[in-house]
Design a protein around this motif. Structure first.
Motif, short mmCIF file in Angstrom:
data_model
loop_
_atom_site.label_atom_id
_atom_site.label_comp_id
_atom_site.label_asym_id
_atom_site.label_seq_id
_atom_site.Cartn_x
_atom_site.Cartn_y
_atom_site.Cartn_z
N UNK A 110 19.48 12.98 18.74
CA UNK A 110 19.17 14.39 18.52
C UNK A 110 20.27 15.04 17.67
N UNK A 111 19.91 16.13 17.02
CA UNK A 111 20.86 16.87 16.20
C UNK A 111 21.30 18.14 16.90
N UNK A 112 22.57 18.49 16.68
CA UNK A 112 23.17 19.70 17.24
C UNK A 112 23.89 20.39 16.09
N UNK A 113 23.75 21.70 16.00
CA UNK A 113 24.51 22.44 15.00
C UNK A 113 25.76 23.00 15.66
N UNK A 170 25.03 14.61 14.83
CA UNK A 170 24.07 13.78 15.53
C UNK A 170 24.72 13.22 16.79
N UNK A 171 23.94 13.15 17.86
CA UNK A 171 24.44 12.57 19.10
C UNK A 171 24.47 11.05 18.94
N UNK A 186 20.15 14.62 7.60
CA UNK A 186 20.34 13.90 8.86
C UNK A 186 21.04 12.57 8.70
N UNK A 187 21.59 12.31 7.49
CA UNK A 187 22.32 11.06 7.27
C UNK A 187 23.77 11.25 7.68
N UNK A 211 17.46 23.18 15.96
CA UNK A 211 18.49 22.46 16.71
C UNK A 211 19.28 23.45 17.55
N UNK A 212 19.76 23.00 18.69
CA UNK A 212 20.64 23.89 19.46
C UNK A 212 21.93 24.15 18.69
N UNK A 213 22.48 25.32 18.88
CA UNK A 213 23.74 25.69 18.23
C UNK A 213 24.80 25.85 19.30
#
Length: 185
Positions: free
Chosen positions: A115-118, A126-127, A174-175, A61-63
């Motif tokens: 999508x997920x972002x850190x 999560x977006x 991811x929840x 994931x992007x950070x």
């Protein structure tokens, strides 16, 4: 025989040199006469290179790093963080963090809802929603009502558009993490 080889080599070098100069002139001309398209092409290349680098590092994931609260001057420091924009502060709007595309803000441009972002030091998000506005003559009213806890913003390359994504925290599976608030008694 050696002079024939040297002569061919010099002709080949001359040809390569002239070709490179011509390509350079074409690129300069393109960027002068079509600056938005040149900026968009360069931006797309930067985004692609960033995605390749992320994959090479094995990063899923992007950070992003959230920075201090500030103004456009803080944002313009280009320190690689997303600045919490005081100018966006209003009732009913989550904190908005912005970064110029050329200052690591481009990382959010290819992302989509789901999508997920850190967020560095805070975990996975999560977006939830995505909005696009014009860079000029837009108001914060256009991003009211986005879901999530925070909003990230960056501008598209070569376009009069900004991208806003709202984020909510998720656990390692991811929840979505429910934000529990307790009323003081």
């Amino acid at each position: 025989m050696a002079t024939k080889t040297t002569s061919r080599f010099r002709r080949m070098l001359s040809f390569v040199g002239v070709t490179l100069v011509l390509v350079g002139l074409v690129l300069i001309g393109f960027s002068v006469f079509f600056p938005n398209q040149a900026e968009k092409a360069a931006g797309d290349a930067r985004i692609f290179a960033g995605q390749v680098a992320m994959a090479a590092r094995g990063q899923e994931h992007p950070i992003v790093t959230l920075g201090e609260r500030g103004t456009k001057a803080t944002l313009d420091r280009c320190d690689g963080t997303f600045t919490e924009m005081g100018a966006y502060e209003m009732d009913g709007l989550q904190p908005v963090y912005a970064a110029h595309n050329i200052c690591k803000g481009e990382v959010i441009l290819p992302l989509e809802v789901g999508d997920l972002v850190e967020i560095d030091g805070q975990g996975l998000y999560q977006i939830m929603t995505e909005r696009h506005t014009k860079k000029t003559w837009s108001t914060t009213d256009e991003i009211l009502g986005m879901d999530g806890d925070i909003i990230l913003q960056s501008c598209y390359y070569g376009e009069n558009r900004m991208k806003f994504i709202s984020l909510s925290p998720v656990d390692e599976n991811g929840d979505l993490v429910e934000q529990v608030t307790t009323a003081s008694e």
